[in-house]
Design a protein around this motif. Structure first.
Motif, short mmCIF file in Angstrom:
data_model
loop_
_atom_site.label_atom_id
_atom_site.label_comp_id
_atom_site.label_asym_id
_atom_site.label_seq_id
_atom_site.Cartn_x
_atom_site.Cartn_y
_atom_site.Cartn_z
N ARG A 49 0.82 5.13 7.55
CA ARG A 49 0.73 5.81 8.83
C ARG A 49 0.13 7.19 8.65
NH1 ARG A 49 7.27 6.60 9.53
NH2 ARG A 49 7.52 8.31 8.03
N ALA A 50 -0.30 7.75 9.78
CA ALA A 50 -0.78 9.13 9.83
C ALA A 50 -0.19 9.74 11.09
CB ALA A 50 -2.31 9.18 9.86
N GLY A 51 0.77 10.62 10.93
CA GLY A 51 1.49 11.13 12.09
C GLY A 51 2.27 10.02 12.76
N ASP A 52 2.04 9.85 14.07
CA ASP A 52 2.73 8.81 14.81
C ASP A 52 1.98 7.48 14.81
OD1 ASP A 52 4.78 10.54 15.49
OD2 ASP A 52 3.78 11.23 17.31
N GLU A 53 0.77 7.46 14.25
CA GLU A 53 -0.03 6.24 14.23
C GLU A 53 0.35 5.38 13.02
OE1 GLU A 53 -4.26 6.28 15.40
OE2 GLU A 53 -4.05 8.46 15.32
N LYS A 54 0.54 4.09 13.26
CA LYS A 54 0.89 3.17 12.18
C LYS A 54 -0.27 2.18 12.00
CE LYS A 54 4.73 1.33 13.54
NZ LYS A 54 5.99 0.58 13.46
N PHE A 55 -0.53 1.82 10.73
CA PHE A 55 -1.68 0.98 10.43
C PHE A 55 -1.31 -0.31 9.69
CE2 PHE A 55 -3.11 5.43 10.36
CZ PHE A 55 -3.95 5.40 11.47
N GLY A 56 -0.15 -0.35 9.04
CA GLY A 56 0.22 -1.54 8.29
C GLY A 56 1.22 -1.21 7.21
N ILE A 57 1.25 -2.03 6.17
CA ILE A 57 2.21 -1.84 5.07
C ILE A 57 1.56 -2.10 3.73
CG2 ILE A 57 4.31 -2.37 6.37
CD1 ILE A 57 4.15 -5.21 5.44
N MET A 58 2.10 -1.45 2.71
CA MET A 58 1.69 -1.67 1.33
C MET A 58 2.90 -2.19 0.55
SD MET A 58 0.14 1.02 -1.48
CE MET A 58 1.58 2.11 -1.41
N ASN A 59 2.72 -3.28 -0.18
CA ASN A 59 3.78 -3.86 -1.00
C ASN A 59 3.36 -3.83 -2.47
OD1 ASN A 59 5.28 -4.47 1.27
ND2 ASN A 59 4.46 -6.53 1.46
N VAL A 60 4.27 -3.41 -3.34
CA VAL A 60 3.97 -3.38 -4.78
C VAL A 60 5.21 -3.85 -5.55
CG1 VAL A 60 2.26 -1.54 -4.66
CG2 VAL A 60 4.67 -0.95 -4.91
N GLY A 61 4.96 -4.44 -6.70
CA GLY A 61 6.07 -4.91 -7.51
C GLY A 61 5.63 -5.31 -8.90
N SER A 62 6.59 -5.71 -9.70
CA SER A 62 6.33 -6.18 -11.06
C SER A 62 7.29 -7.32 -11.39
CB SER A 62 6.52 -5.05 -12.08
OG SER A 62 5.41 -4.19 -12.11
N PRO A 63 6.91 -8.21 -12.29
CA PRO A 63 7.81 -9.28 -12.70
C PRO A 63 9.16 -8.74 -13.18
CG PRO A 63 5.62 -9.71 -13.53
CD PRO A 63 5.60 -8.32 -12.96
N HIS A 64 10.23 -9.35 -12.69
CA HIS A 64 11.60 -9.04 -13.10
C HIS A 64 12.06 -7.64 -12.69
CE1 HIS A 64 10.97 -12.68 -15.36
NE2 HIS A 64 10.04 -12.10 -16.10
N LYS A 65 11.26 -6.94 -11.89
CA LYS A 65 11.69 -5.64 -11.38
C LYS A 65 12.33 -5.87 -10.01
CE LYS A 65 10.06 -0.94 -10.32
NZ LYS A 65 11.01 -0.23 -11.21
N THR A 66 13.64 -5.61 -9.92
CA THR A 66 14.38 -5.94 -8.70
C THR A 66 14.81 -4.71 -7.91
OG1 THR A 66 16.49 -5.97 -9.91
CG2 THR A 66 15.26 -8.06 -9.72
N HIS A 67 14.47 -3.53 -8.41
CA HIS A 67 14.90 -2.33 -7.70
C HIS A 67 13.96 -1.17 -8.01
CE1 HIS A 67 17.78 0.24 -5.59
NE2 HIS A 67 17.62 1.13 -6.56
N PHE A 68 13.71 -0.33 -7.01
CA PHE A 68 12.90 0.86 -7.17
C PHE A 68 13.79 2.09 -6.99
CE2 PHE A 68 9.79 -2.32 -6.41
CZ PHE A 68 8.62 -1.88 -7.01
N LYS A 69 13.65 3.06 -7.88
CA LYS A 69 14.43 4.28 -7.80
C LYS A 69 13.93 5.17 -6.66
CE LYS A 69 15.18 4.30 -12.82
NZ LYS A 69 14.96 5.04 -14.08
N LYS A 70 14.75 6.14 -6.30
CA LYS A 70 14.39 7.02 -5.19
C LYS A 70 13.10 7.78 -5.45
CE LYS A 70 18.96 7.86 -3.15
NZ LYS A 70 19.98 8.89 -2.80
N ASP A 71 12.91 8.26 -6.70
CA ASP A 71 11.69 9.02 -6.99
C ASP A 71 10.46 8.11 -6.96
OD1 ASP A 71 12.47 7.67 -9.26
OD2 ASP A 71 11.88 9.26 -10.65
#
Length: 372
Positions: free
Chosen positions: A128-150
């Motif tokens: 998004r840019a400001g209040d405008e939304k454009f879509g989503i980005m998804n990322v991951g890795s094999p056997h990675k089940t959680h992403f840390k806050k940072d």
């Protein structure tokens, strides 16, 4: 250690920002940014969905998707629903978050439709840019089940950069379209003021020559020249209409009625619902209708054409039906002419659809639907 981590994140953001500023071709830039992001973060797979105002999505970029998601030309990524898109559309996805048990991956595992290579979870981030939304980005890795806050914070910062770049690119495209429209108007004026006037003068001169000629052969020659000049004038008027449709400022129906009158093509029109349309939609319907009416005149030998424009529930639908010769049309095969292909591409470019129904001796029906 914290300082090293901060410097690393700043470096990543700088590298992504430089890449986003390099080009204006949206899908190519998204694919390259996604590839660079995965490389510098150590993640292995990712994809980007661009989502329109109606909630319809398309796969704009993908990197290293497992066989379960890339089979049949990425069909599993181009159809059906999933939790991240659903959350985006209903307003629940406002920041980077973990998505547990990705539905597309889960379906692949449950249905045994292909290898996931250990990829079961991903982070999802709204673009998004400001209040405008454009879509989503998804990322991951094999056997990675959680992403840390940072990690999520970094992905969110990059997503903001991508959203800003998308807005910049789309604004640049709009400026190009406005410049193109202005150039078409200038060319139309020039053709009308120069070439069209010369053809008119040629027609008058040939007419005078016909009156003055003292032999039948010479009269026939001047008459032939006059006919050619008048035919060229007709073609020039049609070209000027194509470049700058007079009457479009009064609505699409007015413009198409005027175009049919210029073609000497009987046209009945009907409007259902509000006829005020966004500029891009109106322009697309004008071009599609123009091509359809020109085909009626050139090929169908139609005695009457019916045109209906209906707007309702965020959708503009235009139908053009003639009682002419018709033709053999198979929707499973490639469209048989460049004109029909251009009509289809204009509808597709705005997220719409074009339907053609025709049989020899039964006329032709064209239906175009474009979301507003």
């Amino acid at each position: 250690m914290a300082g090293d981590k901060a410097n690393s994140d700043v470096g990543i953001l700088k590298e992504i920002a430089e890449l986003l500023n390099e080009g204006t071709e949206l899908n190519r830039i998204l694919a390259e940014v996604l590839r660079r992001l995965l490389h510098i973060t150590g993640l292995e797979a990712g994809w980007i969905f661009l989502i329109d105002a109606q909630g319809d999505y398309h796969l704009a970029a993908k990197v290293e998707l497992p066989p379960a998601l890339s089979m049949d030309d990425f069909a599993p990524m181009c159809e059906g629903g999933c939790w991240c898109v659903d959350r985006y559309n209903d307003g629940r996805l406002n920041k980077a978050t973990n998505i547990f048990e990705c539905k597309r991956l889960e379906d692949a595992i449950n249905n045994n439709t292909g290898e996931t290579n250990g990829l079961t979870h991903h982070a999802t981030v709204p673009l998004r840019a400001g209040d405008e939304k454009f879509g989503i980005m998804n990322v991951g890795s094999p056997h990675k089940t959680h992403f840390k806050k940072d990690e999520l914070a970094l992905l969110e910062a990059i997503a903001f950069q991508i959203g800003t770049a998308i807005k910049r690119i789309r604004l640049a495209q709009q400026e190009q379209e406005l410049a193109l429209a202005a150039e078409r108007n200038r060319l139309a004026r020039d053709l009308h003021d120069s070439v069209n006037q010369l053809l008119f003068s040629l027609s008058l001169t040939a007419s005078a020559g016909t009156e003055m000629a003292d032999t039948p052969e010479l009269k026939d020659t001047f008459s032939y020249i006059q006919d050619l000049a008048q035919e060229a004038q007709g073609e020039m008027r049609a070209l000027i209409w194509q470049l700058r449709p007079r009457g479009l400022e009064n609505g699409i129906i007015c413009a198409l009625s005027g175009y049919a009158e210029m073609l000497v093509l009987p046209l009945e029109t009907k409007v259902i619902g509000v006829s005020s349309l966004p500029g891009k939609v109106e322009e697309a319907l004008w071009r599609i209708g123009q091509e359809a009416l020109a085909n009626c005149k050139k090929h169908s030998q139609a005695e009457l054409v019916h045109l209906t424009l209906e707007t309702s529930s965020g959708l503009a639908e235009m139908t053009i039906q003639d009682n002419g010769a018709g033709f053999n049309f198979n929707p499973e095969k490639e469209l048989p002419s460049l004109g029909l292909k251009s009509m289809q591409m204009r509808a597709y470019s705005l997220g719409g659809k074009l339907q053609i129904l025709s049989k020899p001796g039964e006329g032709t029906l064209i239906i175009v639907r474009i979301p507003i």
